[in-house]
Scaffold this active site. Structure first.
Site, mmCIF file in Angstrom:
data_model
loop_
_atom_site.group_PDB
_atom_site.id
_atom_site.type_symbol
_atom_site.label_atom_id
_atom_site.label_comp_id
_atom_site.label_asym_id
_atom_site.label_seq_id
_atom_site.Cartn_x
_atom_site.Cartn_y
_atom_site.Cartn_z
ATOM 1 N N ARG A 41 0.808 -1.217 0.000
ATOM 2 C CA ARG A 41 0.000 0.000 0.000
ATOM 3 C C ARG A 41 0.842 1.268 0.000
ATOM 4 O O ARG A 41 0.341 2.332 -0.365
ATOM 5 C CB ARG A 41 -0.940 0.020 1.220
ATOM 6 C CG ARG A 41 -2.078 -0.990 1.134
ATOM 7 C CD ARG A 41 -2.995 -0.895 2.351
ATOM 8 N NE ARG A 41 -4.075 -1.867 2.290
ATOM 9 C CZ ARG A 41 -5.291 -1.643 1.801
ATOM 10 N NH1 ARG A 41 -5.586 -0.450 1.309
ATOM 11 N NH2 ARG A 41 -6.201 -2.588 1.796
ATOM 12 N N ILE B 2 -2.302 -8.848 13.895
ATOM 13 C CA ILE B 2 -3.358 -7.839 13.801
ATOM 14 C C ILE B 2 -4.177 -8.252 12.588
ATOM 15 O O ILE B 2 -3.775 -8.047 11.446
ATOM 16 C CB ILE B 2 -2.784 -6.420 13.679
ATOM 17 C CG1 ILE B 2 -1.967 -6.094 14.933
ATOM 18 C CG2 ILE B 2 -3.905 -5.398 13.501
ATOM 19 C CD1 ILE B 2 -1.262 -4.747 14.903
#
Length: 293
Positions: free
Chosen positions: A140, A205
């Site tokens: 990203r 996560i």
């Protein structure tokens, strides 16, 4: 040694209704996660569509997460951006609200050098007195935190962990070699959870933990005690994890969270919903896992 958490944190989705944040659905979802073994809430991150939330919406989401957590589990606020001053302001505000830690992404678009990363993260860590989790997601951002950079950053008292979404296990080994055992590594890739745990990762996560929190925490616990059971859990989860790749995160997971009853299936542009047949495949796989589990 005290870590922020071990095991599974949820990168929590943000529910919307008619374009506005559905705070009631968020509270209900957070209660579900807490009641089902989640070890930490990560709020206003990528999965939470943090880049489309207003400052007021981010504050409100954090306040609700802190109320639900009630100091039983840590609340980690996603405050990173590609603007250092803005990141510092958001981080200080989150600290003032009472969050336990910050998740700070590497700058994107106007991406910097490794020297710039050191300056950026150090400036943020200097501005607060709570732990900072670095977030490395080159898919990203277009850049990676190199081992030499992490070695410098990990010397800062407030920089305590890394969310590693590189998917590169050789890189992970190089990172492990430059820090001591007080530094924590959390996977950012659901599909690589088991091998990440096996290589010494301290947790994950997770995106899919929004819908399957117990299963991901069980996978972590099995990874250290019963490899055969962990492999079975991994194989049970993997078809759904793989299917989540049908579109960019958080488009697919929000279909599952909505299916569980925590808000409408709604996203903010530029994200758009899956086609109905794509959602049906995910929901069928999800229901099958819950039945088998």
């Amino acid at each position: 040694m005290t870590r922020l958490f071990t095991g599974t944190a949820a990168a929590v989705t943000t529910p919307f209704i008619d374009g506005a944040v559905d705070y009631d659905a968020l509270r209900a979802h957070l209660n579900f996660l807490k009641e089902n073994s989640i070890q930490s809430f990560v709020i206003n991150g990528t999965t939470g569509e943090g880049s489309t939330l207003t400052a007021e919406e981010k504050r409100n989401c954090l306040k609700i997460a802190l109320e639900v957590a009630d100091k039983d589990i840590p609340v980690i606020a996603g405050t990173g951006s590609n603007n250092t001053a803005q990141t510092i302001a958001a981080s200080k505000e989150a600290e003032d609200l009472g969050v336990d830690a910050l998740l700070v992404i590497t700058p994107y678009y106007n991406k910097t050098s490794q020297k710039g990363l050191v300056a950026h993260f150090t400036a943020v860590a200097d501005a607060v007195s709570i732990p900072v989790v670095l977030y490395d997601v080159p898919s990203r951002t277009g850049m990676t935190i190199e081992p030499e950079t992490l070695e410098l950053l990990a010397k800062h008292d407030n920089i305590v962990a890394l969310k590693d979404a590189t998917g590169d296990f050789a890189h992970f080994s190089r990172l492990q070699a430059v820090v001591d055992d007080t530094f924590s590594f959390y996977s950012g890739n659901d599909d690589l959870a088991l091998p990440y745990f096996a290589q010494g990762g301290h947790g994950i996560i997770s995106v899919l933990a929004n819908a399957l929190p117990n299963e991901y925490q069980e996978l972590f616990e099995q990874a250290t005690t019963d490899h055969k059971a962990a492999l079975e859990t991994h194989q049970l989860l993997f078809p759904l994890v793989d299917a989540l790749g049908v579109d960019v995160n958080p488009i697919p997971i929000k279909a599952l969270v909505s299916h569980l009853g925590y808000g409408e299936y709604e996203l903010r542009l530029p994200l758009v919903k899956l086609e109905e047949n794509e959602s049906d495949v995910l929901i069928s796989l999800f229901d099958s896992i819950r039945k088998d589990g």
